[in-house]
Scaffold this active site. Structure first.
Site, PDB file in Angstrom:
ATOM      1  N   GLU A   1       0.824  -1.208   0.000  1.00 25.67           N
ATOM      2  CA  GLU A   1       0.000   0.000   0.000  1.00 25.67           C
ATOM      3  C   GLU A   1       0.863   1.267   0.000  1.00 25.67           C
ATOM      4  OE1 GLU A   1      -3.116  -0.442   2.923  1.00 25.67           O
ATOM      5  OE2 GLU A   1      -3.584  -2.455   2.211  1.00 25.67           O
TER       6      GLU A   1
ATOM      7  N   HIS B   1     -17.039 -10.960   6.611  1.00 27.20           N
ATOM      8  CA  HIS B   1     -15.783 -10.232   6.834  1.00 27.20           C
ATOM      9  C   HIS B   1     -15.025 -10.843   8.006  1.00 27.20           C
ATOM     10  CE1 HIS B   1     -13.382  -6.604   8.295  1.00 27.20           C
ATOM     11  NE2 HIS B   1     -12.881  -6.932   7.119  1.00 27.20           N
ATOM     12  N   HIS B   2     -13.757 -11.141   7.787  1.00 28.29           N
ATOM     13  CA  HIS B   2     -12.871 -11.621   8.846  1.00 28.29           C
ATOM     14  C   HIS B   2     -11.630 -10.739   8.892  1.00 28.29           C
ATOM     15  CE1 HIS B   2     -14.546 -15.977   8.236  1.00 28.29           C
ATOM     16  NE2 HIS B   2     -15.285 -15.299   9.091  1.00 28.29           N
ATOM     17  N   GLU B   3     -11.581  -9.826   9.834  1.00 28.73           N
ATOM     18  CA  GLU B   3     -10.341  -9.068  10.039  1.00 28.73           C
ATOM     19  C   GLU B   3      -9.512  -9.836  11.059  1.00 28.73           C
ATOM     20  OE1 GLU B   3      -8.794  -6.074   8.748  1.00 28.73           O
ATOM     21  OE2 GLU B   3      -7.295  -7.202   9.863  1.00 28.73           O
TER      22      GLU B   3
ATOM     23  N   HIS C   1      -7.849  -8.708   1.896  1.00 27.01           N
ATOM     24  CA  HIS C   1      -7.176  -7.405   1.922  1.00 27.01           C
ATOM     25  C   HIS C   1      -5.865  -7.592   2.671  1.00 27.01           C
ATOM     26  CE1 HIS C   1     -10.205  -4.274   0.551  1.00 27.01           C
ATOM     27  NE2 HIS C   1     -10.608  -5.444   0.106  1.00 27.01           N
ATOM     28  N   GLU C   2      -4.932  -6.681   2.434  1.00 27.17           N
ATOM     29  CA  GLU C   2      -3.555  -6.875   2.925  1.00 27.17           C
ATOM     30  C   GLU C   2      -3.126  -8.306   2.586  1.00 27.17           C
ATOM     31  OE1 GLU C   2      -6.008  -5.957   5.386  1.00 27.17           O
ATOM     32  OE2 GLU C   2      -5.816  -3.997   4.473  1.00 27.17           O
TER      33      GLU C   2
ATOM     34  N   GLU D   1      -7.006  -7.072  -2.398  1.00 31.63           N
ATOM     35  CA  GLU D   1      -6.594  -5.665  -2.391  1.00 31.63           C
ATOM     36  C   GLU D   1      -5.167  -5.637  -2.952  1.00 31.63           C
ATOM     37  OE1 GLU D   1      -7.071  -2.045   0.807  1.00 31.63           O
ATOM     38  OE2 GLU D   1      -5.921  -3.792   1.413  1.00 31.63           O
TER      39      GLU D   1
ATOM     40  N   GLU E   1      -9.879   3.436   0.143  1.00 32.47           N
ATOM     41  CA  GLU E   1      -9.877   3.795   1.569  1.00 32.47           C
ATOM     42  C   GLU E   1      -8.904   4.939   1.873  1.00 32.47           C
ATOM     43  OE1 GLU E   1      -8.845   0.155   3.573  1.00 32.47           O
ATOM     44  OE2 GLU E   1      -6.789   0.185   2.859  1.00 32.47           O
TER      45      GLU E   1
HETATM   46  C1  NOJ Z   1      -8.217  -2.720   5.823  1.00 33.78           C
HETATM   47  C2  NOJ Z   1      -9.060  -3.030   4.633  1.00 33.78           C
HETATM   48  O1  NOJ Z   1      -8.405  -2.685   3.439  1.00 33.78           O
HETATM   49  C3  NOJ Z   1     -10.355  -2.274   4.780  1.00 33.78           C
HETATM   50  O2  NOJ Z   1     -11.148  -2.452   3.642  1.00 33.78           O
HETATM   51  C4  NOJ Z   1     -11.057  -2.736   6.039  1.00 33.78           C
HETATM   52  O3  NOJ Z   1     -12.217  -1.957   6.222  1.00 33.78           O
HETATM   53  C5  NOJ Z   1     -10.163  -2.579   7.255  1.00 33.78           C
HETATM   54  N1  NOJ Z   1      -8.893  -3.173   7.017  1.00 33.78           N
HETATM   55  C6  NOJ Z   1     -10.787  -3.220   8.491  1.00 33.78           C
HETATM   56  O4  NOJ Z   1     -10.839  -4.601   8.337  1.00 33.78           O
HETATM   57 CA    CA Z   2      -5.947  -2.050   3.127  1.00 29.26          CA
END
Ligand code: NOJ
Ligand code: CA
Length: 701
Positions: free
Chosen positions: A184, A386-388, A466-467, A485, A491
């Protein structure tokens, strides 16, 4: 008697000669070995001078990659760095067309010449290394194939010697590697000689104007490759190491990912190349009709502009009520899904650093996931999961089964994953219970992502990390790996300092997008969500306050320019309802294509894409520019001849400018045919989005 003896003797001598000839053919094939692309423009030469394996590439008679090393070095074992000779060369050719279940085009042609070069040791222990080259009209791929052999079983790779020796004066578009922010970063534009270490895809324009992109295909069971410049113009493979310093842990037989060099006479040539997909294995998942391309909205941008929060406080975004509002909106406008972030336990406090607190099967009390699943299905919409992980991968893997089971049970068909992490490193707990930190693109994460993708596939769930680790075309083999991503997305326009400048999206197609679909999340209509910077003429241009540095028309064009089978309409529903006329383009634009053609462009300046809908006769155009206004004349020769079309054009108005008048947009209809040259004026930071449909289809409407 005498004559008989003589002839017997002659027989033995000539047999011995034949035998010698045969043996020498096997031990030392004619060098250098060469093969060409089917059209003859590209020539690959493979040599073994001074016992070292190397290759070089010419294009239309000019060297584009000077002699570059090949080889691997192992820990505690003889590797393939010296004392090598080409022992044999096998060639073959292929010309086949295969079909994508979804994609930027339905049919993909794979036309290449192949050369398998076997290097054998001429000193030290007996060893063999195969290097397989595939030469297409649009570039070259090669990989190492190390067969099972005596004294070479388990190996730790501690160096890969592969080089890419380009003209040091080439203009280069690149992002740095080993930074805390993974991929990024804003792209640098510099001479090749100025590059330090860079991720791939990396793009070069040689002084002669040839465009090259170096990347890799089919990254499986190996560490991601980035490039390090160790002599001007001479880039060397730099594999992401494990926390113990080893680059790759493997055993024979093994194959490495393909090292790829896409070659084109101009910038758009790179965009029309299918080389990365062609070097991946065919679909391993069987029937994938459950993978659904489509558009989605979500409880997402509201958090990024700080209207709502992920955590469970007074402005919690992921409530049952708010989700139903988004589902209603999605249903009304025919969207496939609704993404919801912040629905599960773990977001309170410092979620960037508290990955171990995430519970992937436990909801906050104000989010009734079962009821939402039912509600969505009744409305013909799907909840998107969604899984962060905040980079705590062991915590996620420990819960992966129950997390995916829960989503499967409520009808989820796609999950967005996330790996944000302070410092950019991934945490894992090893077999001895000790915490280790790994790179996002090392072998550990390459394996992790594929585990998530295959576990998700068992439940008919698609994945959008993402990441992530960068794309290397594995969507061909695992078609539920729909997007990711892996670059600065939208964002950054909510909170990035600086936000993405107008040229960012004119570099992405020629760099990041060459690797595969990106979940960029276009479609912001309120271009100044922070309201910190009024749209005033007296503000300095390029002020670093976060906002969207595009015109409204450019936001629409991004749906066609930045390919993904899943595309978000990222803004708040209320912002779309304020401008339904412009929103109509997002409603109409498909995400699955019969064909795609890059028509014009230059890296970092502009790009024009035409794409044909997979399910109708409609075509779409997306054109974008950097900060420079441009007048584009686009021949519509891709349309069916002898057919009349209506073009619905969404373009920048005469006074549009991303900085001061981004909303100045004209929507107009025109009658066109394949003979028409469509004039598209693009404002600074602007764009144009067009839909074409057969005129007859409009009859009687
Ligand atoms: C980074 C992601 O790119 C974004 O889309 C997401 O909302 C946040 N992390 C939280 O998970
Ligand atoms: Ca990101």
């Amino acid at each position: 008697m005498h004559t008989v003896l003589k002839s017997i003797l002659r027989f033995f001598v000539s047999s011995a000669l034949i035998l010698t000839a045969l043996t020498s053919f096997h031990a030392f094939a004619e060098t250098p070995a060469q093969t060409t692309s089917p059209n003859g423009d590209i020539i690959v030469t493979v040599a073994d001078e001074n016992g070292r394996a190397s290759y070089s590439i010419s294009y239309k008679g000019e060297t584009v990659l000077a002699s570059s090393r090949l080889g691997l070095i192992f820990e505690d074992q003889h590797g393939f760095d010296r004392d090598l000779a080409i022992a044999s060369v096998e060639t073959s050719a292929k010309d086949e067309t295969w079909e994508q279940p979804w994609g930027e085009r339905r049919l993909v042609r794979d036309n290449h010449n192949e050369m398998l070069v076997t290097f054998a040791s001429v000193a030290g222990p007996e060893r063999r290394m195969n290097v397989r080259f595939r030469v297409f009209n649009d570039g070259v791929g090669f990989r190492y194939e190390i067969p099972k052999q005596r004294r070479l079983g388990k190996v730790n790779i501690i160096d890969e010697l592969t080089e890419f020796a380009v003209d040091e004066q080439s203009t280069t578009w690149w992002i740095p590697t080993r930074g805390w922010n993974r991929y990024e970063y804003l792209y640098e534009t510099s001479a090749a000689s100025e590059v330090s270490n860079a991720h791939t895809p990396i793009t070069f324009k040689t002084p002669e104007g040839v465009h090259l992109s170096v990347h890799e295909a089919a990254l499986v069971d190996y560490s991601g490759m980035s490039l390090k410049q160790h002599r001007p113009g001479r880039f060397k493979a730099d594999l992401s190491p494990w926390s113990d310093g080893v680059l790759v842990k493997t055993k024979t037989p093994f194959v490495t990912p393909w090292r790829t060099i896409q070659i084109a006479p101009d910038a758009v040539g790179l965009l029309n190349s299918d080389l990365i997909l062609n070097l991946n294995e065919p679909n391993k998942l069987g029937d994938v009709s459950w993978v659904e391309p489509g558009k989605y909205v979500g409880i997402w941008w509201a958090m990024h502009i700080r209207d709502r929060s992920w955590g469970n406080d007074t402005i919690h975004g992921a409530t049952t009520e708010e989700t139903k509002r988004y589902i209603d909106f999605a249903a009304k406008y025919g969207f496939m899904g609704v993404l919801v972030e912040g629905w599960n336990i773990g977001w309170d406090g410092d979620w960037f650093n508290n990955g171990e607190l995430f519970r992937f099967a436990e909801t906050y009390p104000d989010f009734d996931i079962e009821a939402i699943g039912v509600y969505a299905r009744e409305k013909g919409v799907r909840l998107i999961g969604h899984h962060e992980t905040s980079g705590d991968v062991t915590n996620y893997e420990n819960q992966l089964d129950e997390a995916l089971d829960l989503y499967e049970s409520v009808g989820v068909r796609a999950v967005k994953t996330g790996y944000v992490a302070d410092g950019g490193l991934i945490e894992r707990i090893d077999d001895n219970g000790i915490k280790k930190y790994e790179w996002h693109d090392g072998q550990f994460m390459v394996e992790h992502h594929l585990r998530v993708v295959t576990e998700a596939a068992k439940r008919k769930v698609a994945v959008n990390p993402h990441e992530p680790v960068k794309d290397t075309g594995l969507r061909r083999t695992y078609p539920n790996w729909v997007a990711r991503e892996g670059a600065r997305g939208q964002e950054y326009n909510a909170w990035g300092i600086p936000p993405n400048p107008p040229e960012h999206t004119t570099i992405l197609p020629y760099t990041r997008m060459l690797s595969g679909p990106m979940d960029f999340t276009p479609g912001i209509f309120d271009l100044e969500p922070n309201k910190r910077l009024p749209l005033r003429k007296d503000m300095p241009r390029g002020d670093p306050v976060s906002r969207v540095q595009t015109t409204l028309a450019k936001q629409l064009a991004l749906y066609v320019v930045l390919y993904s089978p899943i595309q978000m309409a990222a803004d708040l529903p209320e912002n779309y309802e304020k401008n339904l006329e412009a929103f109509q383009y997002i409603v109409d634009v498909p995400t699955d294509w019969e064909d795609s053609i890059a028509l014009a462009g230059e890296v970092g300046d502009h790009v024009v894409f035409a794409r044909k809908d997979r399910n109708t006769e409609d075509w779409y155009i997306g054109a974008i520019t950097d900060e420079v206004a441009r007048q584009l004349s686009v021949p519509l020769s891709f349309l069916d001849e002898n057919r009349a079309y209506v073009a619905q054009v969404y373009r920048d108005g005469a006074n549009a400018d991303w900085d001061i008048r981004p909303y100045d947009m004209i929507i107009e209809e025109r009658a066109v045919t394949s003979d028409t040259i469509l004039e598209l004026p693009l404002a600074p930071g602007g764009g144009a989005a067009v839909r074409f449909f057969p005129a007859a289809q409009n009859d009687g409407q």
